[in-house]
Design a protein around this motif. Structure first.
Motif, PDB file in Angstrom:
ATOM      1  N   ARG A   1      27.616  32.251  56.978  1.00 56.91           N
ATOM      2  CA  ARG A   1      26.442  31.868  56.207  1.00 56.91           C
ATOM      3  C   ARG A   1      26.031  33.023  55.290  1.00 56.91           C
ATOM      4  NH1 ARG A   1      23.756  27.345  57.997  1.00 56.91           N
ATOM      5  NH2 ARG A   1      23.459  27.026  55.773  1.00 56.91           N
TER       6      ARG A   1
ATOM      7  N   SER B   1      20.870  21.054  46.270  1.00 57.13           N
ATOM      8  CA  SER B   1      21.209  22.042  47.290  1.00 57.13           C
ATOM      9  C   SER B   1      21.205  21.446  48.705  1.00 57.13           C
ATOM     10  CB  SER B   1      20.176  23.167  47.218  1.00 57.13           C
ATOM     11  OG  SER B   1      20.092  23.840  48.447  1.00 57.13           O
ATOM     12  N   ALA B   2      22.060  22.031  49.556  1.00 61.47           N
ATOM     13  CA  ALA B   2      22.121  21.574  50.953  1.00 61.47           C
ATOM     14  C   ALA B   2      20.903  22.018  51.757  1.00 61.47           C
ATOM     15  CB  ALA B   2      23.394  22.080  51.610  1.00 61.47           C
TER      16      ALA B   2
ATOM     17  N   ILE C   1      33.149  25.816  50.014  1.00 59.78           N
ATOM     18  CA  ILE C   1      31.892  26.037  49.275  1.00 59.78           C
ATOM     19  C   ILE C   1      32.204  26.260  47.782  1.00 59.78           C
ATOM     20  CG2 ILE C   1      30.084  27.811  48.988  1.00 59.78           C
ATOM     21  CD1 ILE C   1      29.545  26.084  51.452  1.00 59.78           C
ATOM     22  N   SER C   2      31.380  25.674  46.928  1.00 55.97           N
ATOM     23  CA  SER C   2      31.678  25.690  45.478  1.00 55.97           C
ATOM     24  C   SER C   2      31.291  26.996  44.765  1.00 55.97           C
ATOM     25  CB  SER C   2      30.930  24.542  44.785  1.00 55.97           C
ATOM     26  OG  SER C   2      31.172  23.337  45.436  1.00 55.97           O
TER      27      SER C   2
ATOM     28  N   GLY D   1      32.135  22.135  40.885  1.00 59.59           N
ATOM     29  CA  GLY D   1      32.009  21.662  42.271  1.00 59.59           C
ATOM     30  C   GLY D   1      30.573  21.423  42.687  1.00 59.59           C
ATOM     31  N   HIS D   2      29.630  21.737  41.791  1.00 58.52           N
ATOM     32  CA  HIS D   2      28.213  21.470  42.073  1.00 58.52           C
ATOM     33  C   HIS D   2      27.734  20.313  41.198  1.00 58.52           C
ATOM     34  CE1 HIS D   2      26.686  24.390  44.931  1.00 58.52           C
ATOM     35  NE2 HIS D   2      27.571  25.245  44.442  1.00 58.52           N
TER      36      HIS D   2
ATOM     37  N   ILE E   1      26.425  13.815  53.148  1.00 61.20           N
ATOM     38  CA  ILE E   1      26.142  15.238  53.408  1.00 61.20           C
ATOM     39  C   ILE E   1      26.848  16.049  52.325  1.00 61.20           C
ATOM     40  CG2 ILE E   1      26.451  17.162  55.024  1.00 61.20           C
ATOM     41  CD1 ILE E   1      26.720  15.038  57.266  1.00 61.20           C
TER      42      ILE E   1
ATOM     43  N   ALA F   1      30.350  27.032  55.533  1.00 63.95           N
ATOM     44  CA  ALA F   1      29.210  26.415  56.235  1.00 63.95           C
ATOM     45  C   ALA F   1      29.694  25.280  57.138  1.00 63.95           C
ATOM     46  CB  ALA F   1      28.186  25.917  55.229  1.00 63.95           C
TER      47      ALA F   1
HETATM   48  C1  LIG Z   1      25.093  23.088  55.627  1.00 62.29           C
HETATM   49  C2  LIG Z   1      25.605  23.233  54.213  1.00 62.29           C
HETATM   50  C3  LIG Z   1      25.429  24.437  53.549  1.00 62.29           C
HETATM   51  C4  LIG Z   1      25.902  24.592  52.239  1.00 62.29           C
HETATM   52  N1  LIG Z   1      25.738  25.806  51.628  1.00 62.29           N
HETATM   53  C5  LIG Z   1      26.220  25.985  50.381  1.00 62.29           C
HETATM   54  C6  LIG Z   1      26.106  27.248  49.734  1.00 62.29           C
HETATM   55  O1  LIG Z   1      25.542  28.206  50.262  1.00 62.29           O
HETATM   56  N2  LIG Z   1      26.642  27.366  48.485  1.00 62.29           N
HETATM   57  C7  LIG Z   1      27.290  26.349  47.853  1.00 62.29           C
HETATM   58  O2  LIG Z   1      27.765  26.539  46.753  1.00 62.29           O
HETATM   59  N3  LIG Z   1      27.395  25.128  48.427  1.00 62.29           N
HETATM   60  C8  LIG Z   1      26.877  24.924  49.681  1.00 62.29           C
HETATM   61  N4  LIG Z   1      26.994  23.696  50.273  1.00 62.29           N
HETATM   62  C9  LIG Z   1      27.644  22.587  49.546  1.00 62.29           C
HETATM   63  C10 LIG Z   1      26.890  22.132  48.301  1.00 62.29           C
HETATM   64  O3  LIG Z   1      25.539  21.824  48.598  1.00 62.29           O
HETATM   65  C11 LIG Z   1      27.588  20.937  47.665  1.00 62.29           C
HETATM   66  O4  LIG Z   1      28.958  21.186  47.526  1.00 62.29           O
HETATM   67  C12 LIG Z   1      27.000  20.632  46.279  1.00 62.29           C
HETATM   68  O5  LIG Z   1      25.641  20.268  46.409  1.00 62.29           O
HETATM   69  C13 LIG Z   1      27.743  19.527  45.511  1.00 62.29           C
HETATM   70  O6  LIG Z   1      27.762  18.330  46.206  1.00 62.29           O
HETATM   71  P1  LIG Z   1      29.146  17.652  46.672  1.00 62.29           P
HETATM   72  O7  LIG Z   1      30.029  18.763  47.179  1.00 62.29           O
HETATM   73  O8  LIG Z   1      28.738  16.728  47.790  1.00 62.29           O
HETATM   74  O9  LIG Z   1      29.738  16.963  45.493  1.00 62.29           O
HETATM   75  C14 LIG Z   1      26.542  23.519  51.580  1.00 62.29           C
HETATM   76  C15 LIG Z   1      26.689  22.298  52.264  1.00 62.29           C
HETATM   77  C16 LIG Z   1      26.249  22.157  53.573  1.00 62.29           C
HETATM   78  C17 LIG Z   1      26.432  20.845  54.293  1.00 62.29           C
END
Ligand SMILES: Cc1cc2nc3c(=O)[nH]c(=O)nc-3n(C[C@H](O)[C@H](O)[C@H](O)COP(=O)(O)O)c2cc1C
Length: 394
Positions: free
Chosen positions: A46, A130-131, A322-323, A107-108, A260, A351
């Motif tokens: 994390r 954001s997650a 992670i993106s 990826g976001h 998710i 994560a």
């Molecule tokens: C618990 C959790 C933590 C996450 N933390 C991050 C993070 O710190 N940085 C990040 O780039 N993506 C993180 N993600 C993933 C992004 O939120 C996600 O890839 C982005 O919102 C795009 O959505 P999609 O991948 O569903 O298309 C996390 C996902 C989860 C489930």
């Protein structure tokens, strides 16, 4: 029927949520929900945000003297990080210049959100996509989880793989799982065991390989994904229905899991691997033992025809890496329409352990809804009585 709604920006003042449809007289405390929030914040890999936030829920409505009232339950989780973002995230207009985010991260939701909602500042997208949203989703889902738990329906999860660090074959994990699922605490025992590991893995050797992979990724500015598995025990036969597509519980579970952040694949049991096998190797034969129907295998993952079949439910989910990369990918500065490096927003490297906890919780409202649909009841006493009298486990 349960209805859930979450709201809140990642660095805004708070996350809020409402769950409606919970029967009356169910014991519920903030502490019960906080335990799931704590679990969501753990795991090797994390980033810095988890050090700032220690998520605690406040129950605002719907509970009196420790018991639900049958009225909507509203929750709030205050964002401690908001004190560093008061101007950037102010509700009112601010006089000073706030720097805009203009480079999208691959990826976001950054790029699509900017064009869909017509923003000149990608911050508006980042904040909701954001997650961080999963904190409130877990909190609301924990209420549904409590309802299930009171009926003896237990949920648990573990991490199957991170990057290429994985169990060498299915048998090596199945024997461990079978032992745990057979104990009194059912699937919750899987989580109890997994939570002892910083990557939520049930095997020490596989766990240390996972940690090594995350260390290596972090060192090279890269990120990792993986596969998590969710189990549910204590489910009676007959939740969900085959009669109409939107009542099939496998479809509803897939929606819950797929929504998710970063989950890109969902399987019931070993769906993808089974696709390459003969039918005789896949389907669970129906046998008679002492005039009782028994199944010696559970390759269907506890569902047939979109209906629970009395076997443990078994769902797998694949999380992409992670993106946000510290070694940035190529992108575009959308204010100048010129090539640029993707932005480095504070981020996790992996994560997957946390995603397992989120996955475990988000299945609860789907299953609680199916239970309420089949057995009904305005109060917990009524529901428990009907469940005890009518639930058929085979
Ligand atoms: C618990 C959790 C933590 C996450 N933390 C991050 C993070 O710190 N940085 C990040 O780039 N993506 C993180 N993600 C993933 C992004 O939120 C996600 O890839 C982005 O919102 C795009 O959505 P999609 O991948 O569903 O298309 C996390 C996902 C989860 C489930």
């Amino acid at each position: 029927m349960l209805r859930l709604l979450t709201a809140g920006e990642s660095h805004g003042r708070a996350l809020v949520g409402i769950i409606e449809g919970v029967p009356s007289n169910m014991e519920l405390s903030a502490g019960y929900i906080d335990r799931q929030l704590f679990r969501r914040q753990q795991g090797y890999g994390r980033g810095g945000r988890m050090k700032i936030e220690t998520d605690k829920v406040e129950i605002l409505t719907g509970v009196r003297h420790g018991k639900t009232l049958g009225s909507p339950i509203s929750l709030v989780i205050w964002n401690r990080d908001f004190e560093n973002w008061e101007d950037k995230m102010a509700v009112e207009a601010v006089l000073k210049e706030i720097e805009k985010v203009v480079i999208a991260r691959p990826g976001h939701a950054d790029l699509v959100g900017k064009y869909k909602y017509f923003f000149d500042d990608i911050r508006n997208v980042i904040e909701r996509a954001s997650a961080r949203e999963t904190a409130m989703r877990v909190a609301l889902s924990a209420v549904a989880r409590k309802l299930l738990s009171d009926l003896g329906i237990k949920i648990g999860s573990h991490v199957f793989s991170i990057g290429t660090a994985s169990y060498k074959d299915r048998d090596s994990i199945d024997s461990v799982l079978l032992g745990i699922l057979g104990r009194k605490n059912g699937a919750e025992g899987v989580s109890d065991e997994a939570d002892k590991s910083e990557v939520r893995c049930l095997d020490e050797n596989v766990a240390s390989k996972m940690v090594q992979q995350i260390k290596r990724a972090k060192k090279s500015g890269d990120t990792l994904g993986g596969v998590v598995e969710v189990y549910v025990t204590g489910l009676p036969i007959g939740l969900g229905s085959y009669v109409e597509f939107d009542r099939k519980i496998d479809g509803q579970l897939a929606q819950a899991m797929m929504s998710i952040q970063a989950i890109k694949g969902v399987e019931i049991g070993e769906g993808f691997e089974n696709a390459g096998k003969f039918g005789s190797e896949v389907h669970d034969e129906i046998l008679l033992r002492n005039r009782k129907i028994v199944r010696l295998t559970n390759r269907a993952g506890g569902l047939e025809g979109g209906v629970t079949n009395g076997q443990p439910l078994w769902i797998r989910a694949a999380m992409k890496p992670i993106s946000t990369l510290m070694k940035p990918l190529r992108s575009v500065d959308l204010s100048k329409m010129k090539p640029a490096e993707a932005r480095r927003e504070r981020s996790d490297f992996c994560a997957v352990p946390a995603a397992g906890v989120v996955a475990e919780n988000v299945v609860a409202p789907v299953l609680a809804n199916a239970v309420l649909e089949k057995f009904g009841g305005d109060s917990m006493g009524e529901l428990k009585q009907r469940f005890a009298q009518e639930a058929f486990f085979g």
